[in-house]
Design a protein around this motif. Sequence first.
Motif, PDB file in Angstrom:
ATOM      1  N   MET A  78      30.909 104.952  27.654  1.00  0.00           N
ATOM      2  CA  MET A  78      32.059 104.973  28.444  1.00  0.00           C
ATOM      3  C   MET A  78      32.543 106.382  28.715  1.00  0.00           C
ATOM      4  SD  MET A  78      32.641 101.896  29.131  1.00  0.00           S
ATOM      5  CE  MET A  78      34.341 101.810  29.574  1.00  0.00           C
ATOM      6  N   ALA A  79      32.254 107.330  27.969  1.00  0.00           N
ATOM      7  CA  ALA A  79      32.927 108.776  28.389  1.00  0.00           C
ATOM      8  C   ALA A  79      32.465 109.602  29.393  1.00  0.00           C
ATOM      9  CB  ALA A  79      32.458 109.729  26.921  1.00  0.00           C
ATOM     10  N   THR A  80      33.516 110.076  29.941  1.00  0.00           N
ATOM     11  CA  THR A  80      33.263 111.035  31.372  1.00  0.00           C
ATOM     12  C   THR A  80      33.361 112.524  30.750  1.00  0.00           C
ATOM     13  OG1 THR A  80      35.611 111.073  31.937  1.00  0.00           O
ATOM     14  CG2 THR A  80      34.004 109.240  32.831  1.00  0.00           C
ATOM     15  N   LEU A  81      33.936 112.708  29.582  1.00  0.00           N
ATOM     16  CA  LEU A  81      34.075 114.423  29.047  1.00  0.00           C
ATOM     17  C   LEU A  81      33.089 114.207  27.768  1.00  0.00           C
ATOM     18  CD1 LEU A  81      37.696 114.823  29.375  1.00  0.00           C
ATOM     19  CD2 LEU A  81      35.937 116.012  30.881  1.00  0.00           C
ATOM     20  N   SER A  82      32.245 115.048  27.656  1.00  0.00           N
ATOM     21  CA  SER A  82      31.319 115.434  26.559  1.00  0.00           C
ATOM     22  C   SER A  82      31.195 114.094  25.699  1.00  0.00           C
ATOM     23  CB  SER A  82      32.576 116.369  25.706  1.00  0.00           C
ATOM     24  OG  SER A  82      32.934 117.497  26.010  1.00  0.00           O
ATOM     25  N   PRO A  83      30.084 113.387  26.261  1.00  0.00           N
ATOM     26  CA  PRO A  83      29.663 112.272  25.753  1.00  0.00           C
ATOM     27  C   PRO A  83      28.900 112.597  24.464  1.00  0.00           C
ATOM     28  CG  PRO A  83      28.623 112.193  27.848  1.00  0.00           C
ATOM     29  CD  PRO A  83      29.742 113.487  27.594  1.00  0.00           C
ATOM     30  N   GLU A  84      28.179 113.833  24.577  1.00  0.00           N
ATOM     31  CA  GLU A  84      27.331 114.217  23.521  1.00  0.00           C
ATOM     32  C   GLU A  84      28.014 114.201  22.296  1.00  0.00           C
ATOM     33  OE1 GLU A  84      29.166 117.797  25.235  1.00  0.00           O
ATOM     34  OE2 GLU A  84      28.316 116.009  26.188  1.00  0.00           O
ATOM     35  N   THR A  85      29.468 114.455  22.315  1.00  0.00           N
ATOM     36  CA  THR A  85      30.105 114.668  20.942  1.00  0.00           C
ATOM     37  C   THR A  85      29.915 113.366  20.250  1.00  0.00           C
ATOM     38  OG1 THR A  85      31.638 116.292  22.157  1.00  0.00           O
ATOM     39  CG2 THR A  85      32.534 115.128  20.188  1.00  0.00           C
ATOM     40  N   PHE A  86      29.877 112.426  20.754  1.00  0.00           N
ATOM     41  CA  PHE A  86      29.796 111.042  19.885  1.00  0.00           C
ATOM     42  C   PHE A  86      28.481 111.073  19.147  1.00  0.00           C
ATOM     43  CE2 PHE A  86      32.871 109.950  23.008  1.00  0.00           C
ATOM     44  CZ  PHE A  86      33.935 109.276  22.234  1.00  0.00           C
ATOM     45  N   ASP A  87      27.479 112.025  19.414  1.00  0.00           N
ATOM     46  CA  ASP A  87      26.275 112.067  18.706  1.00  0.00           C
ATOM     47  C   ASP A  87      26.514 112.275  16.954  1.00  0.00           C
ATOM     48  OD1 ASP A  87      25.014 111.409  20.972  1.00  0.00           O
ATOM     49  OD2 ASP A  87      24.297 113.375  21.287  1.00  0.00           O
ATOM     50  N   THR A  88      27.722 113.079  16.860  1.00  0.00           N
ATOM     51  CA  THR A  88      27.774 113.114  15.462  1.00  0.00           C
ATOM     52  C   THR A  88      28.806 112.333  14.977  1.00  0.00           C
ATOM     53  OG1 THR A  88      29.675 114.877  16.174  1.00  0.00           O
ATOM     54  CG2 THR A  88      27.448 115.684  15.838  1.00  0.00           C
ATOM     55  N   MET A  89      29.154 111.353  15.611  1.00  0.00           N
ATOM     56  CA  MET A  89      30.429 110.444  15.265  1.00  0.00           C
ATOM     57  C   MET A  89      29.495 109.238  14.579  1.00  0.00           C
ATOM     58  SD  MET A  89      33.399 110.516  17.688  1.00  0.00           S
ATOM     59  CE  MET A  89      33.767 112.372  18.372  1.00  0.00           C
ATOM     60  N   ASN A  90      29.670 108.699  13.399  1.00  0.00           N
ATOM     61  CA  ASN A  90      29.224 107.332  13.032  1.00  0.00           C
ATOM     62  C   ASN A  90      30.255 106.894  11.868  1.00  0.00           C
ATOM     63  OD1 ASN A  90      28.409 108.759  10.264  1.00  0.00           O
ATOM     64  ND2 ASN A  90      26.960 109.788  11.662  1.00  0.00           N
ATOM     65  N   PHE A  91      29.674 105.650  11.216  1.00  0.00           N
ATOM     66  CA  PHE A  91      30.434 105.280  10.077  1.00  0.00           C
ATOM     67  C   PHE A  91      30.856 106.357   8.759  1.00  0.00           C
ATOM     68  CE2 PHE A  91      30.373 103.286   5.998  1.00  0.00           C
ATOM     69  CZ  PHE A  91      31.353 102.204   6.092  1.00  0.00           C
ATOM     70  N   ASP A  92      29.771 106.761   8.514  1.00  0.00           N
ATOM     71  CA  ASP A  92      30.094 107.905   7.504  1.00  0.00           C
ATOM     72  C   ASP A  92      31.011 109.201   8.004  1.00  0.00           C
ATOM     73  OD1 ASP A  92      28.306 106.620   5.367  1.00  0.00           O
ATOM     74  OD2 ASP A  92      26.691 107.313   6.535  1.00  0.00           O
ATOM     75  N   MET A 100      34.579 106.536  10.058  1.00  0.00           N
ATOM     76  CA  MET A 100      35.462 105.346   9.171  1.00  0.00           C
ATOM     77  C   MET A 100      35.697 105.662   7.650  1.00  0.00           C
ATOM     78  SD  MET A 100      34.999 101.476   9.622  1.00  0.00           S
ATOM     79  CE  MET A 100      36.083 100.201   8.682  1.00  0.00           C
ATOM     80  N   LYS A 101      34.540 105.624   7.209  1.00  0.00           N
ATOM     81  CA  LYS A 101      34.472 106.096   5.887  1.00  0.00           C
ATOM     82  C   LYS A 101      35.041 107.305   5.232  1.00  0.00           C
ATOM     83  CE  LYS A 101      31.144 106.324   1.839  1.00  0.00           C
ATOM     84  NZ  LYS A 101      29.735 106.216   1.381  1.00  0.00           N
ATOM     85  N   LYS A 102      35.072 108.317   5.791  1.00  0.00           N
ATOM     86  CA  LYS A 102      35.938 109.635   5.550  1.00  0.00           C
ATOM     87  C   LYS A 102      37.384 109.233   5.983  1.00  0.00           C
ATOM     88  CE  LYS A 102      36.000 114.376   6.482  1.00  0.00           C
ATOM     89  NZ  LYS A 102      35.506 115.524   7.429  1.00  0.00           N
ATOM     90  N   SER A 103      37.763 108.791   6.814  1.00  0.00           N
ATOM     91  CA  SER A 103      39.206 108.211   7.156  1.00  0.00           C
ATOM     92  C   SER A 103      39.850 107.368   6.101  1.00  0.00           C
ATOM     93  CB  SER A 103      39.373 107.770   8.443  1.00  0.00           C
ATOM     94  OG  SER A 103      39.165 108.643   9.586  1.00  0.00           O
ATOM     95  N   TYR A 104      38.798 106.213   5.717  1.00  0.00           N
ATOM     96  CA  TYR A 104      39.316 105.321   4.728  1.00  0.00           C
ATOM     97  C   TYR A 104      39.594 105.902   3.485  1.00  0.00           C
ATOM     98  CZ  TYR A 104      38.885 100.825   2.150  1.00  0.00           C
ATOM     99  OH  TYR A 104      39.290  99.699   1.378  1.00  0.00           O
TER     100      TYR A 104
END
Length: 188
Positions: free
Chosen positions: A31-45, A48-52
């Motif tokens: 869905m991203a129109t700005l910097s979609p590649e940034t999501f490549d480093t975002m995952n569960f670990d 979510m896990k880190k925040s939890y």
Amino acid sequence: MGNITIEVVKDGNIEQCRELCNELMAFQKSMATLSPETFDTMNFDTRMKKSYENALASQVIVVKDNGVPVGYVFSTVDNIANSKNSIPDWAPVVDPENNKGFYPDWDHLPDKIGCLNNLYIRDGYRDMKLGSKLFTLSMEWLESFPDVEVVFIFVSNGNEAALNFYLSRGFTYSHDVFGGFIKAVYKS
């Protein structure tokens, strides 16, 4: 669709959300129109896990169909006193001159805040009002903390449906985060 259940995770087993969280990150990237590649480093670990693990209090509620997770909501209560202006490693620098962090520069920004971090329903289950139910349960939990004066939700760029969902439920636009990569909404 079989037997739909909604369960609060009480044993700390958030691992059951791994696949759904990773789907959410892929959805946000699509869905991203700005910097979609940034999501490549975002995952569960990394998200979510880190925040939890780092939150003062966390709640995860999972929607299951015949015991298989098909959606979840993840919320936290955090002390942001030392991180009000911090910028995470994954954050894109879209506009270096105006690269605001997660939180606004309000005169009175409380140190303790609530945050609805993730709400995701797998495709095929989105027309069942499950997102609304999870949202309500999350807000009830966040509002049960008497010392939490404000709740934030950070919506990824390009996800206008999510932004409109939260705005229609009493949240107010606050500011762009990381040059518009994220839109912050709040409710106090």
